[in-house]
Design a protein around this motif. Structure first.
Motif, short mmCIF file in Angstrom:
data_model
loop_
_atom_site.label_atom_id
_atom_site.label_comp_id
_atom_site.label_asym_id
_atom_site.label_seq_id
_atom_site.Cartn_x
_atom_site.Cartn_y
_atom_site.Cartn_z
N GLY A 210 0.81 -1.21 0.00
CA GLY A 210 0.00 0.00 0.00
C GLY A 210 0.85 1.26 0.00
O GLY A 210 0.59 2.21 -0.76
N LEU A 211 1.89 1.28 0.84
CA LEU A 211 2.76 2.46 0.89
C LEU A 211 3.51 2.66 -0.42
O LEU A 211 3.72 3.80 -0.86
CB LEU A 211 3.75 2.31 2.05
N ASP A 212 3.92 1.56 -1.04
CA ASP A 212 4.63 1.68 -2.31
C ASP A 212 3.72 2.27 -3.39
O ASP A 212 4.16 3.13 -4.18
CB ASP A 212 5.13 0.30 -2.74
N MET A 213 2.46 1.85 -3.42
CA MET A 213 1.53 2.40 -4.40
C MET A 213 1.21 3.86 -4.10
O MET A 213 1.04 4.67 -5.02
CB MET A 213 0.25 1.55 -4.42
N ILE A 214 1.13 4.21 -2.82
CA ILE A 214 0.85 5.60 -2.44
C ILE A 214 2.02 6.51 -2.85
O ILE A 214 1.82 7.59 -3.41
CB ILE A 214 0.59 5.69 -0.92
N ARG A 215 3.23 6.06 -2.60
CA ARG A 215 4.41 6.85 -2.96
C ARG A 215 4.54 7.01 -4.47
O ARG A 215 5.03 8.04 -4.96
CB ARG A 215 5.67 6.20 -2.40
N ALA A 216 4.11 5.99 -5.22
CA ALA A 216 4.25 6.03 -6.68
C ALA A 216 3.20 6.90 -7.36
O ALA A 216 3.34 7.21 -8.54
CB ALA A 216 4.18 4.61 -7.23
N ASP A 217 2.16 7.29 -6.64
CA ASP A 217 1.08 8.09 -7.23
C ASP A 217 1.44 9.58 -7.11
O ASP A 217 1.45 10.13 -6.00
CB ASP A 217 -0.23 7.81 -6.51
N PRO A 218 1.69 10.27 -8.23
CA PRO A 218 2.10 11.68 -8.15
C PRO A 218 0.98 12.61 -7.70
O PRO A 218 1.26 13.75 -7.31
CB PRO A 218 2.52 11.99 -9.60
N ASP A 219 -0.24 12.14 -7.72
CA ASP A 219 -1.37 12.98 -7.33
C ASP A 219 -1.63 12.96 -5.83
O ASP A 219 -2.48 13.72 -5.34
CB ASP A 219 -2.64 12.55 -8.07
N LEU A 220 -0.94 12.08 -5.12
CA LEU A 220 -1.16 11.98 -3.68
C LEU A 220 -0.11 12.80 -2.93
O LEU A 220 1.00 13.01 -3.42
CB LEU A 220 -1.09 10.52 -3.24
N PRO A 221 -0.43 13.26 -1.72
CA PRO A 221 0.52 14.06 -0.93
C PRO A 221 1.73 13.23 -0.51
O PRO A 221 1.71 12.00 -0.51
CB PRO A 221 -0.30 14.49 0.29
N ARG A 222 2.82 13.90 -0.14
CA ARG A 222 3.98 13.26 0.48
C ARG A 222 3.73 13.29 1.99
O ARG A 222 3.63 14.36 2.59
CB ARG A 222 5.26 14.00 0.16
N TYR A 223 3.65 12.15 2.60
CA TYR A 223 3.25 12.08 4.00
C TYR A 223 4.47 12.10 4.93
O TYR A 223 5.50 11.48 4.65
CB TYR A 223 2.43 10.82 4.25
N ASP A 224 4.33 12.82 6.04
CA ASP A 224 5.38 12.92 7.06
C ASP A 224 5.28 11.79 8.08
O ASP A 224 6.29 11.32 8.60
CB ASP A 224 5.29 14.26 7.80
N VAL A 225 4.04 11.40 8.39
CA VAL A 225 3.80 10.41 9.43
C VAL A 225 2.77 9.39 8.93
O VAL A 225 1.79 9.76 8.28
CB VAL A 225 3.28 11.06 10.73
N VAL A 226 3.03 8.13 9.22
CA VAL A 226 2.07 7.06 8.96
C VAL A 226 1.47 6.63 10.29
O VAL A 226 2.22 6.34 11.24
CB VAL A 226 2.75 5.86 8.27
N MET A 227 0.16 6.62 10.38
CA MET A 227 -0.51 6.08 11.56
C MET A 227 -1.22 4.80 11.17
O MET A 227 -1.48 4.55 9.99
CB MET A 227 -1.52 7.10 12.13
N GLY A 228 -1.53 3.97 12.16
CA GLY A 228 -2.18 2.71 11.85
C GLY A 228 -3.06 2.22 12.98
O GLY A 228 -2.75 2.42 14.16
N ILE A 229 -4.17 1.59 12.60
CA ILE A 229 -5.04 0.89 13.53
C ILE A 229 -5.56 -0.35 12.83
O ILE A 229 -5.57 -0.42 11.59
CB ILE A 229 -6.24 1.76 14.01
N ASP A 230 -5.98 -1.33 13.59
CA ASP A 230 -6.64 -2.49 13.01
C ASP A 230 -8.08 -2.14 12.67
O ASP A 230 -8.66 -1.22 13.26
CB ASP A 230 -6.60 -3.65 14.01
#
Length: 594
Positions: A210-230
């Protein structure tokens, strides 16, 4: 219950402005209470150590049995000494954590952080109704503007209903609040590897893809922090603002939060599992704040994106959160030259759903135990500990923490070996009078119980019965020892291991006698040992104690399972009429699971 949840979400105090960029900590209690806690810890440690020394001096010095039984006597002595030393080490670890426990001072995050909240979802194991509840709550998470707060559902895909999750995400996204986006690695073979960061059918593989696809999408923001929950963890609106401020400190790599099971009020297995978590989430993690090394908890966390990129993503492991912690902590911040550190906040900011059946619980515990043991014995654990040589307190902390699962499994196996050898040869590892043994062991146990009960006021969970004294948790830890022993054996035999998602909501299955096949095996073993001991004339109250105790431990989960309908009926009579909306959802999910 709603007020209790809000109170537990703010135990660190008010969020402060202008307190600087370095995270600071304060003890969980005032100086007088802390002195009493330290005193109880010293007494508990002293009595525990004194008991071990007394046993060795008075019980293992009978030289006549060495002459009579030779190697068998030596083996029995070794077993007894090993078990008691291990037990003392656990007591000492408990005492250390209570003396060190502290909480961070919450600070307000700087504006402008771009944050991505990741929620992994496996349709065949997790309930989409539970996911919907979580997404609706996540849209209300507060975040300091300007900045971006996007929610990503990382869907593993369901071949039978491929568009169902995507449709849910689109429907929830139309509601007011934070943006909800959909990502899936389904149908993309490059993200379904047999091994590596994108390993198929694993949580870490899903996140990394998921992170690799997000980073590869030029239309998405560059994120400083990743948060996670189940997907079963319903976040509170404070989830963002109470975790993100710690990243003002440039050396903070991640922030971890506690885990609590909201269905513990209605499900007996979840209730017992909830109580078992007390020591880790309320004491061990807060103690780790003393040296900046709490463990990353995959159910509620925030992680600096640059750090995650530097270590190559979430680490390949069935306990990916633990492995990711160990990959980060030996590293140094290239900008400051300091070691990366983590922060644990005891603020309960997401409310989850625990295992609803014994089968689900065993699956969860086996995954945790197997992941920890594999990492210690066959993973990079030793090299990672050596990498922390600048911070020896971290090394000591994790040596004691990681030893829990293999130690519990080893104690169970050593105890079984002890009684089996005695039942045939009639030689014990220690010969002491029962009265003296009860005196020394009793005082050591009372001191440990007193300490355990005293520190329970720091329990992070609002769902456990306040006057339980932690009996449920102690019960659950004891009866899970055979599971840990099984995990230890499988690990030593290098049996294949796979990532099993703990089923949630309607996906949870009920139990059967097959669920308890391990318990039944151990029950037969201890009954056979008791019969053999009696037939060979070695039976006595002292010698039959452990076989009887082992049989009761083995049978206990089955007894609880059979008595569960009576508990549910009694619990229903105690339920207040004005249940909250969250509780009603949990009741419905639990009913579907039965």
């Amino acid at each position: 219950m709603a007020d209790a949840r809000v109170t537990k979400a703010t135990v660190t105090g008010e969020i402060l402005d202008g307190v600087g960029d370095t995270v600071s900590f304060r003890y969980l209690e005032g100086s007088r209470r802390r002195l009493l806690t330290v005193a109880l810890s010293l007494v508990s440690t002293g009595l525990g150590g004194g008991y071990v020394l007394w046993l060795i001096d008075n019980g293992l010095g009978a030289t006549d049995k060495y002459e009579q039984f030779g190697a068998i006597a030596i083996i029995m002595v070794t077993l007894v000494v090993t078990v008691e030393v291990i037990r003392f080490a656990l007591v000492m670890a408990m005492s250390l954590t209570t003396a060190l426990a502290r909480k961070p001072v919450p600070i307000r995050a700087r504006p402008g952080l771009n944050v991505a909240l990741l929620i992994t979802f496996v349709p065949r194991s997790e309930d989409i109704a539970v996911l919907e509840r979580t997404l609706v709550a996540a849209k209300e998470i507060r975040h300091r503007h300007p900045g971006v707060f996007d929610i990503y559902v990382l869907d593993e895909g369901d071949p039978d209903q491929p568009g169902r999750v995507r449709e849910l995400v689109a429907e929830v996204d139309r509601r007011h609040g934070n943006r909800v986006r959909y990502v899936t690695r389904g149908g993309k073979p490059e993200y379904h590897q047999k091994k590596g960061p994108f390993e198929t059918r694993t949580k870490f593989g899903n996140i990394n893809a998921g992170l690799d696809m997000i980073r590869a999408d030029p239309d998405l923001p560059r994120y400083d922090v990743v948060m996670g929950i189940d997907p079963d963890h319903k976040p509170m609106p404070e989830f963002g603002e109470r975790m993100l401020g710690y990243f003002n400190d440039p050396d903070v790599a991640y922030v971890a939060g506690p885990q609590a099971y909201a269905n513990a009020t209605d499900n007996v297995v979840a209730k017992l599992a909830e109580s078992q978590q007390f020591v880790f989430h309320s004491l061990i993690q807060t103690a780790a704040n003393a040296h900046g090394a709490p463990m990353l908890v995959g159910t509620s966390y925030a992680l600096r994106m640059s750090v995650l990129t530097d270590i190559g993503g979430i680490q390949p492991s069935i306990t990916e959160d633990m492995a990711t912690s160990f990959a980060i902590l030996p590293q140094r911040n290239p900008d400051t030259g300091h070691s990366w550190k983590g922060v644990y906040t005891p603020d309960l900011l997401a409310h989850g759903e625990g295992p609803a059946s014994w089968g689900d619980f065993y699956k969860q515990q086996n995954r945790w135990a197997r992941g920890a043991i594999e990492h210690m014995l066959f993973g990079p654990f030793v090299l990672q500990m050596l990498g922390m040589w600048r911070t020896p307190a971290r090394v000591v902390h994790y040596l004691l923490l990681m030893a829990f699962y293999p130690v519990m499994g080893a104690v169970w196996l050593l105890g079984a070996a002890n009684v089996a050898i005695f039942s045939w040869f009639g030689v014990s590892g220690a010969v002491v009078s029962p009265g003296s043994w009860f005196l020394f062991y009793g005082w050591a146990s009372v001191s440990q119980m007193t300490l355990y009960t005293w520190v329970r006021r720091h329990n992070v969970s609002p769902y456990e019965t306040t006057n339980s004294w932690g009996v449920y948790g102690m019960f659950m830890s004891v009866i899970t020892a055979p599971v840990y022993a099984n995990s230890l054996i499988k690990c030593l035999l290098r049996r294949p291991v796979s990532f099993d998602v703990t089923p949630k909501g309607s996906k949870s299955r009920g139990d059967s006698w097959f669920t308890f096949r391990l318990n039944l095996m151990w029950l037969v073993f201890y009954v056979a040992v008791a019969v053999l001991t009696t037939m060979r004339g070695y039976a006595a109250p002292a010698t039959m104690m452990w076989p009887v105790f082992g049989a009761l431990i083995s049978a206990a989960p089955m007894l609880v399972w059979q008595l569960n309908p009576l508990w549910l009926a009694w619990s229903a009579r105690r339920r207040p009429a004005d249940a909250t909306e969250f509780e009603i959802v949990e009741i419905a999910a639990e009913e579907r699971a039965c």
